[in-house]
Structure formats: C-alpha cells, structure tokens
Design a protein around this motif. Structure first.
Motif, PDB file in Angstrom:
ATOM      1  N   LEU A   1      60.233  -2.920  33.526  1.00 45.73           N
ATOM      2  CA  LEU A   1      61.060  -2.901  32.462  1.00 45.73           C
ATOM      3  C   LEU A   1      60.630  -1.750  31.473  1.00 45.73           C
ATOM      4  CD1 LEU A   1      59.628  -7.215  31.999  1.00 45.73           C
ATOM      5  CD2 LEU A   1      62.153  -6.003  33.243  1.00 45.73           C
ATOM      6  N   ASP A   2      59.732  -1.099  31.657  1.00 49.08           N
ATOM      7  CA  ASP A   2      59.773   0.273  30.499  1.00 49.08           C
ATOM      8  C   ASP A   2      61.187   0.550  29.828  1.00 49.08           C
ATOM      9  OD1 ASP A   2      57.338  -1.149  31.178  1.00 49.08           O
ATOM     10  OD2 ASP A   2      56.267   0.783  32.139  1.00 49.08           O
ATOM     11  N   GLY A   3      61.763   1.020  31.395  1.00 41.87           N
ATOM     12  CA  GLY A   3      62.432   1.898  30.579  1.00 41.87           C
ATOM     13  C   GLY A   3      64.004   0.924  29.760  1.00 41.87           C
ATOM     14  N   MET A   4      64.140  -0.166  30.209  1.00 37.62           N
ATOM     15  CA  MET A   4      64.867  -1.241  29.842  1.00 37.62           C
ATOM     16  C   MET A   4      64.458  -1.364  28.248  1.00 37.62           C
ATOM     17  SD  MET A   4      68.100  -3.037  30.450  1.00 37.62           S
ATOM     18  CE  MET A   4      68.488  -3.084  28.409  1.00 37.62           C
ATOM     19  N   ARG A   5      62.972  -1.836  28.134  1.00 35.88           N
ATOM     20  CA  ARG A   5      62.084  -1.602  27.171  1.00 35.88           C
ATOM     21  C   ARG A   5      62.665  -0.872  25.574  1.00 35.88           C
ATOM     22  NH1 ARG A   5      57.485  -4.496  29.835  1.00 35.88           N
ATOM     23  NH2 ARG A   5      58.059  -6.761  29.215  1.00 35.88           N
ATOM     24  N   ARG A   6      62.521   0.271  26.292  1.00 39.80           N
ATOM     25  CA  ARG A   6      62.537   1.647  24.864  1.00 39.80           C
ATOM     26  C   ARG A   6      64.780   1.604  25.163  1.00 39.80           C
ATOM     27  NH1 ARG A   6      59.544   4.558  29.248  1.00 39.80           N
ATOM     28  NH2 ARG A   6      61.444   4.917  30.577  1.00 39.80           N
ATOM     29  N   LEU A   7      65.481   1.453  25.112  1.00 38.41           N
ATOM     30  CA  LEU A   7      66.344   1.555  25.728  1.00 38.41           C
ATOM     31  C   LEU A   7      66.750   0.414  24.313  1.00 38.41           C
ATOM     32  CD1 LEU A   7      69.195   2.369  26.190  1.00 38.41           C
ATOM     33  CD2 LEU A   7      69.624   0.948  27.692  1.00 38.41           C
ATOM     34  N   ASP A   8      66.512  -0.618  24.522  1.00 40.28           N
ATOM     35  CA  ASP A   8      66.368  -2.018  23.538  1.00 40.28           C
ATOM     36  C   ASP A   8      66.066  -1.519  22.659  1.00 40.28           C
ATOM     37  OD1 ASP A   8      67.269  -4.935  23.453  1.00 40.28           O
ATOM     38  OD2 ASP A   8      65.203  -5.015  22.707  1.00 40.28           O
ATOM     39  N   ALA A   9      65.037  -1.035  21.989  1.00 35.95           N
ATOM     40  CA  ALA A   9      64.094  -0.191  21.390  1.00 35.95           C
ATOM     41  C   ALA A   9      65.307   1.066  20.058  1.00 35.95           C
ATOM     42  CB  ALA A   9      62.894   0.312  21.290  1.00 35.95           C
ATOM     43  N   ALA A  10      65.411   0.666  20.776  1.00 32.18           N
ATOM     44  CA  ALA A  10      67.059   2.233  20.725  1.00 32.18           C
ATOM     45  C   ALA A  10      67.998   2.129  20.007  1.00 32.18           C
ATOM     46  CB  ALA A  10      67.255   3.385  21.834  1.00 32.18           C
TER      47      ALA A  10
ATOM     48  N   LEU B   1      74.641  -2.142  27.192  1.00 30.53           N
ATOM     49  CA  LEU B   1      75.833  -2.204  26.667  1.00 30.53           C
ATOM     50  C   LEU B   1      76.567  -3.771  26.350  1.00 30.53           C
ATOM     51  CD1 LEU B   1      78.322  -1.112  25.847  1.00 30.53           C
ATOM     52  CD2 LEU B   1      79.241  -0.722  27.986  1.00 30.53           C
ATOM     53  N   ALA B   2      76.189  -4.395  27.281  1.00 34.00           N
ATOM     54  CA  ALA B   2      75.732  -5.534  26.661  1.00 34.00           C
ATOM     55  C   ALA B   2      75.119  -6.201  26.081  1.00 34.00           C
ATOM     56  CB  ALA B   2      75.738  -6.816  28.657  1.00 34.00           C
ATOM     57  N   PHE B   3      73.866  -6.159  26.155  1.00 33.91           N
ATOM     58  CA  PHE B   3      73.628  -6.903  25.392  1.00 33.91           C
ATOM     59  C   PHE B   3      73.735  -6.369  23.190  1.00 33.91           C
ATOM     60  CE2 PHE B   3      68.988  -7.672  28.123  1.00 33.91           C
ATOM     61  CZ  PHE B   3      70.118  -8.758  29.042  1.00 33.91           C
ATOM     62  N   LYS B   4      73.587  -4.896  23.422  1.00 23.35           N
ATOM     63  CA  LYS B   4      74.017  -4.573  22.423  1.00 23.35           C
ATOM     64  C   LYS B   4      75.606  -5.047  21.868  1.00 23.35           C
ATOM     65  CE  LYS B   4      74.253  -0.086  19.077  1.00 23.35           C
ATOM     66  NZ  LYS B   4      75.311  -0.819  18.273  1.00 23.35           N
ATOM     67  N   TRP B   5      76.667  -5.182  22.705  1.00 22.41           N
ATOM     68  CA  TRP B   5      78.110  -5.876  22.111  1.00 22.41           C
ATOM     69  C   TRP B   5      77.434  -7.425  21.906  1.00 22.41           C
ATOM     70  CZ3 TRP B   5      81.598  -8.442  24.834  1.00 22.41           C
ATOM     71  CH2 TRP B   5      83.312  -8.555  24.548  1.00 22.41           C
ATOM     72  N   PHE B   6      76.812  -7.977  22.556  1.00 21.73           N
ATOM     73  CA  PHE B   6      77.365  -9.619  22.238  1.00 21.73           C
ATOM     74  C   PHE B   6      76.045  -9.459  20.977  1.00 21.73           C
ATOM     75  CE2 PHE B   6      77.095 -10.434  27.483  1.00 21.73           C
ATOM     76  CZ  PHE B   6      77.696 -10.139  26.957  1.00 21.73           C
TER      77      PHE B   6
ATOM     78  N   GLY C   1      68.259  -1.206  18.689  1.00 18.36           N
ATOM     79  CA  GLY C   1      67.740  -1.919  17.457  1.00 18.36           C
ATOM     80  C   GLY C   1      67.427  -3.600  17.993  1.00 18.36           C
ATOM     81  N   HIS C   2      66.671  -3.310  19.367  1.00 19.02           N
ATOM     82  CA  HIS C   2      66.287  -4.723  19.718  1.00 19.02           C
ATOM     83  C   HIS C   2      67.573  -6.099  19.549  1.00 19.02           C
ATOM     84  CE1 HIS C   2      61.547  -3.601  20.126  1.00 19.02           C
ATOM     85  NE2 HIS C   2      62.587  -3.019  18.932  1.00 19.02           N
ATOM     86  N   PRO C   3      68.541  -5.530  20.480  1.00 20.29           N
ATOM     87  CA  PRO C   3      69.588  -6.607  20.723  1.00 20.29           C
ATOM     88  C   PRO C   3      69.135  -8.071  21.241  1.00 20.29           C
ATOM     89  CG  PRO C   3      70.102  -4.214  22.206  1.00 20.29           C
ATOM     90  CD  PRO C   3      69.425  -4.148  20.696  1.00 20.29           C
ATOM     91  N   ALA C   4      68.674  -7.760  22.522  1.00 22.71           N
ATOM     92  CA  ALA C   4      67.720  -8.461  23.293  1.00 22.71           C
ATOM     93  C   ALA C   4      67.135  -9.808  22.333  1.00 22.71           C
ATOM     94  CB  ALA C   4      67.288  -8.004  24.400  1.00 22.71           C
ATOM     95  N   GLN C   5      66.477  -9.142  21.669  1.00 19.79           N
ATOM     96  CA  GLN C   5      66.015 -10.237  20.409  1.00 19.79           C
ATOM     97  C   GLN C   5      66.602 -10.770  19.877  1.00 19.79           C
ATOM     98  OE1 GLN C   5      62.512  -8.388  18.629  1.00 19.79           O
ATOM     99  NE2 GLN C   5      62.161  -7.073  20.437  1.00 19.79           N
ATOM    100  N   ARG C   6      67.607 -10.729  20.056  1.00 11.34           N
ATOM    101  CA  ARG C   6      68.567 -11.242  18.501  1.00 11.34           C
ATOM    102  C   ARG C   6      69.407 -12.307  18.995  1.00 11.34           C
ATOM    103  NH1 ARG C   6      71.714  -7.144  15.186  1.00 11.34           N
ATOM    104  NH2 ARG C   6      71.393  -5.513  17.405  1.00 11.34           N
ATOM    105  N   LEU C   7      70.011 -12.526  20.913  1.00  8.57           N
ATOM    106  CA  LEU C   7      70.372 -13.079  21.613  1.00  8.57           C
ATOM    107  C   LEU C   7      69.925 -14.553  21.748  1.00  8.57           C
ATOM    108  CD1 LEU C   7      71.864 -10.272  23.968  1.00  8.57           C
ATOM    109  CD2 LEU C   7      72.376 -11.641  22.569  1.00  8.57           C
ATOM    110  N   ARG C   8      70.663 -15.838  21.550  1.00  7.17           N
ATOM    111  CA  ARG C   8      69.957 -16.399  21.997  1.00  7.17           C
ATOM    112  C   ARG C   8      70.902 -16.919  23.596  1.00  7.17           C
ATOM    113  NH1 ARG C   8      73.712 -22.741  20.994  1.00  7.17           N
ATOM    114  NH2 ARG C   8      72.057 -23.706  21.941  1.00  7.17           N
TER     115      ARG C   8
END
Length: 412
Positions: A36-45, A136-141, A47-54
């Motif tokens: 998950l390290d690469g994915m976490r770095r991308l999510d941070a770059a 891409l999916a997390f950010k767009w959602f 703006g953490h969209p994964a944290q904003r998703l229900r």
C-alpha cells in the motif's frame, strides 16, 4: 497536448507501455505491486480522496463484480449518486470507473482521464497500472462528490491498492482457488488475504461460510476487531434479475444482506435491472437469440464448474468457443468441460493468452477445431450452428475471449 481521438488513445497506449497491467502482461514484477505504500503516496499527492469517500469495499474470488454492480444499482435506486469501480474492463478502459445515478449510468469522461494522466504525470512515476487507475477513480469520485462509492478489490484484499479505504461495509463474496501463486494454495490461506479488507469497527459480510474459511474469517474479525456477518443468516427473498448466470442467486443474497447492513431498502426494480442500470457485461449474457449465443467471463475452476454444469444440464448440442490464460489451471478445468461439446479453440490477443496450439495439445479426448483468432472461432461456431438444430453457442474461458466476442456482436 490537446485532447483529440488520436491523443487520447496514444496516451492510453503509453499508460499500458510505461505501467504494465496485469490485464495485458500478467502478474509480472512490474505489473503486480502488492502493498500500500505507493497507493498511499499517490493518495496524498491527490489530496487524500480515499479519506473523503463513503464506500463499500467488495472482495472475493468470484462474484465481486456482480455484487458490486447490484449494490450500485440498488443504491442508485434509493436516490444516491454512486461511484462504481470494477476491473478489468472488457472493451473500453473507462468501464472501470462509472457513475451510477437514479436516471442511468455513465463512464468517466475522456476529458477526466486525459487531464489526470497529463497533469499528474510526475505523481504517477514508478506506480503500477492498477495503482494509477485506482487513484484516478478515487479522485474523480471525490471531485464529483458521489454520495457513496462501491469499490471492487483488484486482487486479494490485504495488499490490494484499494485497501487504503476505510469503508462503511466490507464484503467478501466467495473463496475459491485462483491466483494461488500470489494468494496461497488453500482456500483458508486465500480467505485470510480477502479478510485483509476488514477494518476496526466496520461491519464485515461474507457471502458464504464453510468449515475451511469460516474460522479464518472469525479469527480475523476477532483480531481487528469488527462485527462479522454471513449472508446465509439473513432472511432475504430471492427474485429474478437480468444477471441470469447460475451463480447469481448467491450474489443477489449477498447484495441483499449488504443493503440490510447499510440500512438501505432493497429496490427490487433496480436490482432486477442491474446490468441495464450499471452497464455490466459478460455475465451469462445473451449476445444472439438465433442461434442462442451466451458469453460469460467465468475463468477459474469454481466459476467454470457452475457454467459447464449448466451447459451439460441444458441437454442441447453445445458449440463452445474457448480460450484460456497461460496462468490458469487447465488441469483442474478440463475434467469439468462437457465431453460431448464441439470446442472451437482460440487464443485472444495479449501476452497472457495460452497459445492455441498449446491449448489444443492438452485437449485430448475432446472434439476440437483450432481457430486462428477469437473472431474466427466465433464465426466457425456460428457456421456450424446453422446445421445443428437446437444448439447453444457458449463463448468463454477468459475475460479477453469474451471482450473480443462482445466487440463482434455489440460494441460498448
């Protein structure tokens, strides 16, 4: 660079070339990057969209795409705007990332794909294809402010890129022997990887229970800890949907149990038209009525055991267009195959496909015709169907075989 038809397709070609995908190259070191390290770095770059998703998170050997689509259809039927992330795609890359609304469904616009891949190029360096598509999916959602997202795991669960989510519900649909080199050689070991999506305090729902996997799920839920449920313990009423495969009754039961845990009323009308409302393809899908042509993406022994049994029980002459990936367990699949069928052996495009000559060499005892391509195999089966009254043409063995067939009959 401006967005045109040519630049869009060139950008996708570069994405596949620079970031090899499991869909095309298989589980090579470059294509499959567990962790998950690469994915976490991308999510941070981003703006953490994964944290904003229900979200609802869905794993499983088989059925996770169907259950994800059922949930998206039902949630949209309840008036919600739903992000739906699934894989792989069959024809169009954008099938992976959809918006499902009360009035219909749509794929992520090309403009959004183009903008992400061009503006975020530096952030994407060194990442896998699946990490990029997940980002891409997390950010767009998050950008379009969906009410809820249904996120399908790509592979396994514990180390899958999607597992940076903290969902409202974690679902594991089924456990079977597939991708054993990566996930383990027993159903118990595979169950442990799938249960890696369980999160503290988040309800976890398993679609099936048995003596080998239930203790694994219970142990994981105890350690996390999280409440654990099994779909068969819910009092749900089955009904017919436009997903007609023999395995869809179990998927529907899991989806109905998940909706109950989410506190969402099951919209029977929406669920009955899951495929139409979400654009889901390739699940015991009828491509032609005369002759009857069915395609299905089931490709591992658990899924094919169900499909081949249904074909045998039809009592009809069977013409089967069949191809397989080189990493699949043909030795386990071959005993399941209807012995009286006529097989049209094919190799779909792509590096992962088992060459048709190698497939033919392992099909002793079956009536087989070696074909030069999926299109050739389908055409030869259709020609024979003209002189075989009452026959059923089945196309399957691989997502890629089905994808090429769908493109022949009715492109997306």
């Amino acid at each position: 660079m401006d967005l045109t038809e040519a630049t869009y397709h060139r950008l996708l070609e570069e994405l596949y070339a620079r970031h090899p995908s499991v869909q095309n190259q298989g589980f090579t070191t470059g294509a499959y990057k567990p962790g998950l390290d690469g994915m976490r770095r991308l999510d941070a770059a981003l703006g953490h969209p994964a944290q904003r998703l229900r979200a609802v998170h869905v794993a499983g050997t088989n059925g996770k795409g169907s259950v994800s689509s059922m949930l998206a259809a039902a949630l949209a039927g309840a008036g919600l705007r739903v992000g739906l992330y699934t894989s792989p795609h069959l024809v169009d890359f954008r099938e992976r990332i959809k918006l499902v609304e009360p009035g219909g469904w749509s794929m992520i616009p090309r403009e959004e794909v183009f903008r992400f891949l061009t503006e975020r190029e530096r952030d994407l360096e060194g990442l896998s294809f699946f990490e990029i598509t997940t980002g891409l999916a997390f950010k767009w959602f998050a950008d379009i402010d969906v009410d809820i997202a249904v996120i399908e795991v790509g592979l396994g669960g514990r180390l899958d890129s999607t597992n940076i989510l903290t969902p409202e519900l974690a679902v594991v649909t089924s456990i079977g022997l597939d991708h054993c080199a990566l996930l383990g050689n027993t159903r118990g070991a595979i169950a442990a990887e799938k249960a890696g999506i369980f999160k503290p305090g988040v309800p976890a729902l398993c679609g099936e229970r048995d003596a080998e996997t239930e203790p694994v799920f219970e142990a994981r839920a105890s350690v996390v800890p999280c409440p654990l449920f099994f779909a068969e313990d819910f009092d749900v009423e089955p009904f017919n949907t436009d997903l007609t495969g023999p395995y869809q009754a179990a998927n529907l039961r899991t989806a109905l149990a998940a909706l109950e845990l989410l506190g969402i009323g099951a919209d029977r009308e929406a669920l009955a038209h899951t495929a139409a409302r979400t654009g889901l393809r390739g699940r015991w899908e009828r491509l032609c009525a005369d002759p009857e042509v069915i395609c299905d993406i089931g490709h591992n022994p658990p899924a094919l055991a169900i499909n081949f049994r249904r074909l045998r029980e039809s009592g009809r002459p069977l013409l089967i267009v069949y191809g397989i990936m080189a990493d699949k367990d043909l030795d386990a699949i071959r005993p399941l195959m209807p012995p009286d069928a006529h097989y049209f052996l094919v190799a779909p495009r792509g590096e992962r496909a088992l060459p048709v000559a190698a497939l033919a060499a392992r099909m002793d005892g079956f009536r087989c015709t070696v074909c030069s391509s999926v299109q050739d195999g389908v055409n030869q089966a259709l020609d024979e169907a003209k002189t075989t009254p009452g026959c059923l043409v089945y196309i399957g063995g691989s997502n890629f075989v089905v994808a090429e067939a769908i493109d022949m009959f009715e492109p997306l």
